[in-house]
Design a protein around this motif. Sequence first.
Motif, PDB file in Angstrom:
ATOM      1  N   VAL A   1     -15.299  18.433 -15.604  1.00  0.00           N
ATOM      2  CA  VAL A   1     -14.574  17.814 -14.504  1.00  0.00           C
ATOM      3  C   VAL A   1     -15.225  16.453 -14.262  1.00  0.00           C
ATOM      4  N   SER A   2     -14.540  15.411 -14.678  1.00  0.00           N
ATOM      5  CA  SER A   2     -15.146  14.079 -14.608  1.00  0.00           C
ATOM      6  C   SER A   2     -15.034  13.455 -13.231  1.00  0.00           C
ATOM      7  N   GLY A   3     -14.186  14.027 -12.357  1.00  0.00           N
ATOM      8  CA  GLY A   3     -14.182  13.606 -10.970  1.00  0.00           C
ATOM      9  C   GLY A   3     -13.125  12.567 -10.631  1.00  0.00           C
ATOM     10  N   TYR A   4     -13.439  11.765  -9.628  1.00  0.00           N
ATOM     11  CA  TYR A   4     -12.476  10.783  -9.105  1.00  0.00           C
ATOM     12  C   TYR A   4     -12.356   9.605 -10.068  1.00  0.00           C
ATOM     13  N   PRO A   5     -11.140   9.275 -10.510  1.00  0.00           N
ATOM     14  CA  PRO A   5     -10.953   8.190 -11.488  1.00  0.00           C
ATOM     15  C   PRO A   5     -10.942   6.817 -10.828  1.00  0.00           C
ATOM     16  N   LYS A   6     -12.092   6.367 -10.398  1.00  0.00           N
ATOM     17  CA  LYS A   6     -12.216   5.131  -9.626  1.00  0.00           C
ATOM     18  C   LYS A   6     -11.617   3.933 -10.355  1.00  0.00           C
ATOM     19  N   MET A   7     -11.863   3.821 -11.654  1.00  0.00           N
ATOM     20  CA  MET A   7     -11.417   2.650 -12.393  1.00  0.00           C
ATOM     21  C   MET A   7      -9.897   2.603 -12.530  1.00  0.00           C
ATOM     22  N   GLN A   8      -9.233   3.734 -12.343  1.00  0.00           N
ATOM     23  CA  GLN A   8      -7.781   3.798 -12.540  1.00  0.00           C
ATOM     24  C   GLN A   8      -7.019   4.058 -11.242  1.00  0.00           C
ATOM     25  N   GLU A   9      -7.706   4.042 -10.116  1.00  0.00           N
ATOM     26  CA  GLU A   9      -7.076   4.526  -8.895  1.00  0.00           C
ATOM     27  C   GLU A   9      -5.786   3.781  -8.542  1.00  0.00           C
ATOM     28  N   GLN A  10      -5.788   2.442  -8.607  1.00  0.00           N
ATOM     29  CA  GLN A  10      -4.589   1.700  -8.213  1.00  0.00           C
ATOM     30  C   GLN A  10      -3.429   1.982  -9.155  1.00  0.00           C
ATOM     31  N   GLU A  11      -3.722   2.032 -10.455  1.00  0.00           N
ATOM     32  CA  GLU A  11      -2.691   2.341 -11.440  1.00  0.00           C
ATOM     33  C   GLU A  11      -2.102   3.732 -11.201  1.00  0.00           C
ATOM     34  N   LEU A  12      -2.957   4.701 -10.881  1.00  0.00           N
ATOM     35  CA  LEU A  12      -2.487   6.060 -10.645  1.00  0.00           C
ATOM     36  C   LEU A  12      -1.700   6.160  -9.350  1.00  0.00           C
ATOM     37  N   TRP A  13      -2.153   5.477  -8.313  1.00  0.00           N
ATOM     38  CA  TRP A  13      -1.402   5.489  -7.055  1.00  0.00           C
ATOM     39  C   TRP A  13       0.008   4.930  -7.259  1.00  0.00           C
ATOM     40  N   ASP A  14       0.108   3.885  -8.081  1.00  0.00           N
ATOM     41  CA  ASP A  14       1.428   3.315  -8.372  1.00  0.00           C
ATOM     42  C   ASP A  14       2.288   4.324  -9.120  1.00  0.00           C
ATOM     43  N   THR A  15       1.661   5.072 -10.037  1.00  0.00           N
ATOM     44  CA  THR A  15       2.395   6.086 -10.799  1.00  0.00           C
ATOM     45  C   THR A  15       2.828   7.233  -9.899  1.00  0.00           C
ATOM     46  N   PHE A  16       1.915   7.696  -9.029  1.00  0.00           N
ATOM     47  CA  PHE A  16       2.211   8.822  -8.145  1.00  0.00           C
ATOM     48  C   PHE A  16       3.244   8.454  -7.079  1.00  0.00           C
ATOM     49  N   GLY A  17       3.175   7.220  -6.616  1.00  0.00           N
ATOM     50  CA  GLY A  17       3.980   6.826  -5.471  1.00  0.00           C
ATOM     51  C   GLY A  17       3.302   7.139  -4.150  1.00  0.00           C
ATOM     52  N   TYR A  18       2.028   7.475  -4.182  1.00  0.00           N
ATOM     53  CA  TYR A  18       1.258   7.755  -2.972  1.00  0.00           C
ATOM     54  C   TYR A  18      -0.216   7.458  -3.222  1.00  0.00           C
TER      55      TYR A  18
ATOM     56  N   MET B   1       0.853  -1.202   0.000  1.00  0.00           N
ATOM     57  CA  MET B   1       0.000   0.000   0.000  1.00  0.00           C
ATOM     58  C   MET B   1       0.886   1.248   0.000  1.00  0.00           C
ATOM     59  N   LYS B   2       0.640   2.150  -0.915  1.00  0.00           N
ATOM     60  CA  LYS B   2       1.416   3.385  -0.992  1.00  0.00           C
ATOM     61  C   LYS B   2       1.049   4.307   0.181  1.00  0.00           C
ATOM     62  N   PRO B   3       2.002   5.140   0.631  1.00  0.00           N
ATOM     63  CA  PRO B   3       1.694   6.076   1.723  1.00  0.00           C
ATOM     64  C   PRO B   3       0.651   7.099   1.295  1.00  0.00           C
ATOM     65  N   LEU B   4      -0.130   7.569   2.254  1.00  0.00           N
ATOM     66  CA  LEU B   4      -1.178   8.541   1.976  1.00  0.00           C
ATOM     67  C   LEU B   4      -0.575   9.914   1.719  1.00  0.00           C
ATOM     68  N   LEU B   5      -1.084  10.609   0.728  1.00  0.00           N
ATOM     69  CA  LEU B   5      -0.659  11.978   0.462  1.00  0.00           C
ATOM     70  C   LEU B   5      -0.993  12.848   1.670  1.00  0.00           C
ATOM     71  N   SER B   6       0.038  13.455   2.265  1.00  0.00           N
ATOM     72  CA  SER B   6      -0.150  14.279   3.458  1.00  0.00           C
ATOM     73  C   SER B   6       1.066  15.169   3.621  1.00  0.00           C
ATOM     74  N   ASN B   7       1.052  16.007   4.647  1.00  0.00           N
ATOM     75  CA  ASN B   7       2.196  16.888   4.903  1.00  0.00           C
ATOM     76  C   ASN B   7       3.470  16.107   5.219  1.00  0.00           C
ATOM     77  N   GLN B   8       3.319  14.912   5.814  1.00  0.00           N
ATOM     78  CA  GLN B   8       4.492  14.104   6.110  1.00  0.00           C
ATOM     79  C   GLN B   8       5.172  13.632   4.836  1.00  0.00           C
ATOM     80  N   LEU B   9       4.360  13.388   3.796  1.00  0.00           N
ATOM     81  CA  LEU B   9       4.912  12.911   2.527  1.00  0.00           C
ATOM     82  C   LEU B   9       5.341  14.076   1.639  1.00  0.00           C
ATOM     83  N   PHE B  10       4.526  15.110   1.623  1.00  0.00           N
ATOM     84  CA  PHE B  10       4.782  16.266   0.753  1.00  0.00           C
ATOM     85  C   PHE B  10       5.091  17.464   1.641  1.00  0.00           C
ATOM     86  N   THR B  11       6.337  17.857   1.653  1.00  0.00           N
ATOM     87  CA  THR B  11       6.801  18.863   2.624  1.00  0.00           C
ATOM     88  C   THR B  11       6.956  20.258   2.024  1.00  0.00           C
ATOM     89  N   ASN B  12       6.496  20.448   0.789  1.00  0.00           N
ATOM     90  CA  ASN B  12       6.704  21.737   0.117  1.00  0.00           C
ATOM     91  C   ASN B  12       5.520  22.688   0.251  1.00  0.00           C
TER      92      ASN B  12
END
Length: 475
Positions: free
Chosen positions: A214-231, A1-12
Amino acid sequence: MKPLLSNQLFTNKSNRPIKIIQFGEGNFLRAFVDWKIEQMNQIGFFNGNVAIVQPLSNGLEHLIQKQDCLYTVRLNGFQNGEKINTNEIITCVSSITNPYQNFPSFLDLANDDDARFIISNTTEAGIQFDATETFSMDFPSTTFPGKLTQLLYHRYIQNKAGFILIPCELIEKNGEALKHAVLQYAASWKLGEEFINWIHLENTFCSSLVDQIVSGYPKMQEQELWDTFGYTDHLMVTAEPFHFWVIEGPSWIEDELPLRKANLNVIFTNDMTPYRNQKVHILNGSHTAMVPPAILANLETVEQVMQDKDLSQFINNLVQNEIIPTLQLPRNQLENFARSTLERFKNPFIRHELKSIALNSISKFKTRLLPILKNNIEQKRNTPDYTIFSLASLLFLYKSDSEERQDDEQVIAVIEHAWQNPETLVHTLLSNSNIWGEDLSSLEGLEESLQTHLNNIEQFGLREALHHLLAKTEV
């Protein structure tokens, strides 16, 4: 499971002053408005953050707080012939408040002297006045204008400057409607003439026109995108690259909200009517015109329409020959808007189903295409055959009971009754002022042209009728 996007992960994330109070935490505002704030901040033209107010008791507050107000905006599609595929972390949201759970923290937003703008999108039904509500500063009003009045009153009693208000709700003259509702609350709650004068003198209510899919949350691609993002990001939102925002108000507002300096497609004007007409008739009118013939041709999406040789030519001819000549903006500007509109229709990354556009097609035709039809006939241009063909397709589509026929029950009943006598059908419907707001049967040549197209569709089918129209108008 990738880490959740948060201030701990993104410090900028920068600690900027809150300049915008935003009513609404949905996909549209986060992708449309907050993305633009992010662009201004990055270039150094704004240096301001957003405080979100959750307009309903149930919403995204918990999820947004869990991700420290960080999320990803994905732009996916084509723009000026170029494929756009970007992912950007939005950092300009500072906080989110649920007034139903913490009303004092909501009122505290009015204490901040840096807060200058109020932006909203609470759906078309959000701007309303409830005469049954009583005034309180202990708990929130049930409506958006009511809560806004409470916030403004709290600001007023502290003798602070007012706000620049820019609603994004999809109603005409939304700024005027919002101000009217606030004044209704101020009067109903007997908050005093001085407060009412402060509303008029210290606050600027702008109307605005927004345009972006704005098509919204990409539910069908979420796991693929999380892998791409790293979070992991449960708030990511997908939108098309095209965006357009018209803000009607005093010219000095642009100095405080320098969106255009960030090369954003935003127009500040003292009259948004021509731009509204451009969108309503070119974009929305094209959607409304394509739906009946496309459904009769067994197509399902807007993209399929634009891939279809016949129907794409139908839409292009409609826009170029019948819609653009009736509008008041410069021809080159209208053609550029039309070109970008047709490019957007071809976006393979957004599945825009025709049946979702088909809802209330008669009233949409009345608003979006009837003015085009009338203008062409009254100005004695060529007969607006494409607009009339769309109407003929719509009447034929409504002949039988199908899932695509989603309209007012009384309108459907009138059309069904008229189809019982096909010989008088066209005259009966055109002369029905309850449907159109006027008698259309007197418009020169309309009855004859509509009857011809309707006969062709019924006798030869949609495809052959459309081929006949295209051949006729290409000569």
